[in-house]
Design an enzyme around this catalytic site. Sequence first.
Site, PDB file in Angstrom:
ATOM      1  N   ASN A 103       0.929  -1.235  -0.631  1.00 61.38           N
ATOM      2  CA  ASN A 103       0.159   0.469   0.167  1.00 61.38           C
ATOM      3  C   ASN A 103       0.981   1.592  -0.182  1.00 61.38           C
ATOM      4  O   ASN A 103       0.497   2.522  -0.410  1.00 61.38           O
ATOM      5  CB  ASN A 103      -0.983   0.375   1.299  1.00 61.38           C
ATOM      6  CG  ASN A 103      -1.535   1.330   1.831  1.00 61.38           C
ATOM      7  OD1 ASN A 103      -2.570   1.875   0.731  1.00 61.38           O
ATOM      8  ND2 ASN A 103      -1.321   1.924   2.640  1.00 61.38           N
ATOM      9  N   TYR A 168       4.354   9.284 -10.514  1.00 60.08           N
ATOM     10  CA  TYR A 168       3.878   8.921  -9.668  1.00 60.08           C
ATOM     11  C   TYR A 168       2.340   8.204 -10.695  1.00 60.08           C
ATOM     12  O   TYR A 168       2.152   7.186 -10.683  1.00 60.08           O
ATOM     13  CB  TYR A 168       2.520   9.495  -8.821  1.00 60.08           C
ATOM     14  CG  TYR A 168       1.817   9.446  -8.172  1.00 60.08           C
ATOM     15  CD1 TYR A 168       1.822   8.792  -6.788  1.00 60.08           C
ATOM     16  CD2 TYR A 168      -0.177   9.363  -8.410  1.00 60.08           C
ATOM     17  CE1 TYR A 168       1.346   8.243  -5.478  1.00 60.08           C
ATOM     18  CE2 TYR A 168      -0.946   8.373  -7.043  1.00 60.08           C
ATOM     19  CZ  TYR A 168      -0.581   7.949  -6.266  1.00 60.08           C
ATOM     20  OH  TYR A 168      -1.472   7.080  -5.729  1.00 60.08           O
ATOM     21  N   VAL A 201      -9.835   8.776  -2.896  1.00 61.42           N
ATOM     22  CA  VAL A 201     -10.160   8.028  -1.630  1.00 61.42           C
ATOM     23  C   VAL A 201     -10.260   9.546  -0.365  1.00 61.42           C
ATOM     24  O   VAL A 201      -9.025  10.436  -0.764  1.00 61.42           O
ATOM     25  CB  VAL A 201      -9.643   7.644  -0.690  1.00 61.42           C
ATOM     26  CG1 VAL A 201      -9.290   6.797   0.502  1.00 61.42           C
ATOM     27  CG2 VAL A 201     -10.073   6.350  -2.491  1.00 61.42           C
TER      28      VAL A 201
END
Length: 263
Positions: A103, A168, A201
């Site tokens: 994660n 990213y 999120v």
Amino acid sequence: MSPTKQEAFVYATYPDLKGKRVVITGGGSGIGSELTTAFAAQGARVWFLDIAEEASRALEQSLAGSAAAPKFVRCDLTDIEALKSTFAAIEAEAGGVDILLNNAANDDRHEIEAVTPEYWESRMNVNLRHQFFCSQAVIPGMKQRGHGVLLNFGSISWHLPHTQLDLYMTAKAAIEGMTRGMARELGKFGIRANTIVPGAVRTPRQEKLWHNPEEEARILAGQCVPARVEMQDVAALALFLASNNARACSGREYFVDAGWYGA
């Protein structure tokens, strides 16, 4: 469009996760902290790795009364030798790792013109390289036991038009390809590998840095379901994919993004 009303979240229970040995990277804050919380509540034996020591110690203390109290291990995942030593110690203590959740990540912004070779390497190390080497560390034991689950975390970012996230997005795109390769190679040993792709999120970091009212309105307008994706939504998907209920799920990307197609 106004957000839809969301009811209080209740996790499904997966009895087969009880007692499973689980390692979660970046498990001390953000989505990782919810992963740690959710797996501990299932009775899994959780080791979570992070460099954010204060937040991680606080999480460890807050979960001391869980069905199985998780253990915090400080580890800089960009240091490969430290990574290997950490996993060797966990393997020795636990007798093996059944489930790995890769994660840990960092979505710092940048301009293309400002990227140096050194910055490129640092972003790949933070967002991509450790997922491979953490997996490499647990795969031999999984092969020996004939079972295991690898859950690599990607991102919606490269599936949508974004700016200032080139490195990213590059790393997160690569994770999906890496996962498919792992799934094909390891399936014959009873090891499943999948990518979880979170959308926008609502995390403390995102709320502090990026998700102002204008950005939230843009997100909601681009989603099929006009309600924010919460950390619990991501953890719920992870629990399912880690469980035996997902025994036929491997080599795929699973989105938890409320159907976000951009806006």
